[in-house]
Design a protein around this motif. Sequence first.
Motif, short mmCIF file in Angstrom:
data_model
loop_
_atom_site.label_atom_id
_atom_site.label_comp_id
_atom_site.label_asym_id
_atom_site.label_seq_id
_atom_site.Cartn_x
_atom_site.Cartn_y
_atom_site.Cartn_z
N HIS A 45 45.11 -22.22 14.78
CA HIS A 45 44.39 -23.04 15.75
C HIS A 45 43.02 -23.50 15.26
CE1 HIS A 45 47.16 -20.29 17.87
NE2 HIS A 45 47.47 -21.38 18.56
N GLY A 102 47.42 -27.82 18.82
CA GLY A 102 46.12 -28.45 18.68
C GLY A 102 45.02 -27.44 18.46
N ALA A 141 45.73 -29.00 9.06
CA ALA A 141 45.92 -29.92 10.18
C ALA A 141 47.35 -29.97 10.71
CB ALA A 141 45.43 -31.32 9.81
N PRO A 142 48.36 -30.09 9.85
CA PRO A 142 49.74 -30.15 10.38
C PRO A 142 50.13 -28.89 11.15
CG PRO A 142 49.67 -30.92 8.11
CD PRO A 142 48.34 -30.29 8.38
N THR A 169 46.56 -36.44 17.28
CA THR A 169 47.27 -35.21 16.90
C THR A 169 46.80 -33.99 17.68
OG1 THR A 169 45.69 -34.65 15.15
CG2 THR A 169 47.56 -36.08 14.55
N GLY A 170 45.65 -34.09 18.34
CA GLY A 170 45.10 -32.92 19.01
C GLY A 170 44.29 -32.04 18.08
N VAL A 171 44.01 -32.55 16.88
CA VAL A 171 43.21 -31.79 15.90
C VAL A 171 41.85 -32.47 15.77
CG1 VAL A 171 43.06 -30.91 13.55
CG2 VAL A 171 45.30 -31.14 14.64
N ASN A 183 34.30 -34.84 18.26
CA ASN A 183 35.19 -35.11 17.14
C ASN A 183 34.50 -36.03 16.13
OD1 ASN A 183 37.57 -34.95 15.66
ND2 ASN A 183 38.65 -36.49 16.87
N GLN A 226 48.36 -28.76 14.50
CA GLN A 226 49.05 -29.67 15.42
C GLN A 226 50.31 -29.01 15.96
OE1 GLN A 226 50.34 -33.39 13.71
NE2 GLN A 226 50.94 -34.26 15.67
N GLU A 227 51.09 -28.39 15.08
CA GLU A 227 52.32 -27.71 15.51
C GLU A 227 52.02 -26.57 16.47
OE1 GLU A 227 54.43 -26.33 12.12
OE2 GLU A 227 54.70 -28.33 11.24
N LEU A 274 43.46 -38.27 11.88
CA LEU A 274 44.20 -37.35 12.75
C LEU A 274 44.20 -37.79 14.21
CD1 LEU A 274 42.95 -34.06 11.08
CD2 LEU A 274 45.30 -34.91 11.07
#
Length: 270
Positions: free
Chosen positions: A85, A136, A128-129, A178-180, A242, A132-133, A175
Motif C-alpha cells: 500500500h 490503491g 505502483a502496479p 489508478t488510485g496511486v 498528488n 493498485q492491485e 498513474l
Amino acid sequence: MTGRLHNKTAIITGAASGIGKASALLFSKEGANVIAFDRTDAVHEVAGRINEAGGRATAIAGDAGSESDVEALVKAAQATYGGLHVMFANAGITGGVRGGFFDATPDDWTEVLRVNLIGPFLAVKHAAPIIQESGGGAIVCTASVAGLRSGAGPAQYSASKAGVINLVQTAAQQLAGTGVRVNAVLPGLTETGMTKPMYDGARAAGKEHRIGQLNPMLRGGEPHEIAAAALFLASEEASYVNGQALAIDGGLSSSHPTSRPPGDPKRPSS
C-alpha cells in the motif's frame, strides 16, 4: 483507536538509519506492516526493534538502485504480507563532497543518479502496479531542498534531487486513475548519517549553534520531523495530495539566504 496505516503494508528504503529508520518506527507505530530495506546490516536491528515492540517488520538487504533488487523487494512484500500500500523511496547518497564542481567525475555523477534518481524510478515502476492491485495507496520519494536551487548540496546530489521532484510530478500523471498517489518530501538540513560529518565538525569547533542558522527556525531538522511528513503523505489524510513536493526545511526555501546580518537574529532592530 487504530493507526493511520492500520492493516497497510509499507516498504521503506534506506531504513537502517536517519529518516528511513525514523519512518520505519513511526509507520509501524501507526499500524503498518513494515519492510525495512537497506544495503547495510543495521536494517535488521531496525526490524528487530519493531518486532520486539509488538509490531510486524521484515528486514531485507539490497541496493535501491538495482532493478533486480527492487523487483524482488516488491515481490517479497506481496509474499509476506499479501500486498503493498505504501512505498517510501527514501534511500540516497551525497556522492561525497570532495573538491568542487569541476573536480567531480562522470563516475561520481553516475553513481549518485543511479541511487538517488533511478532508485525512485524503479520504486515507482515496480511498486505502483502492486499498490493498485492492493486497492490503491501512496508512493513517497525523498528529494531535497537542494533540488530546488543551488547552494544546499554538491552539484550531482542537487541535480539528482531536482530529478526526483520532476519524477513525482511525471509519475502522478502517468498513474492517473489508478488510485496511486506520488509525492515527495524535501528535507532541509537534517541530522542523519549523511550529514554526520558536518554536525560532528561543527560541534568539535564549538559552532553547533550555527547549524541551520540560515532558515527562520534557526536550527537543523530531526529525522522524526521528516518521518511525520512522509507519514502524512502515505496516509489517507493526504488522499487529495498528488504530484507535490513538500519542503520540510524550517522555512529555508521561502527565501534565498546567503548569510545572517550581525546582531541578534531573534530580535528585529528598532
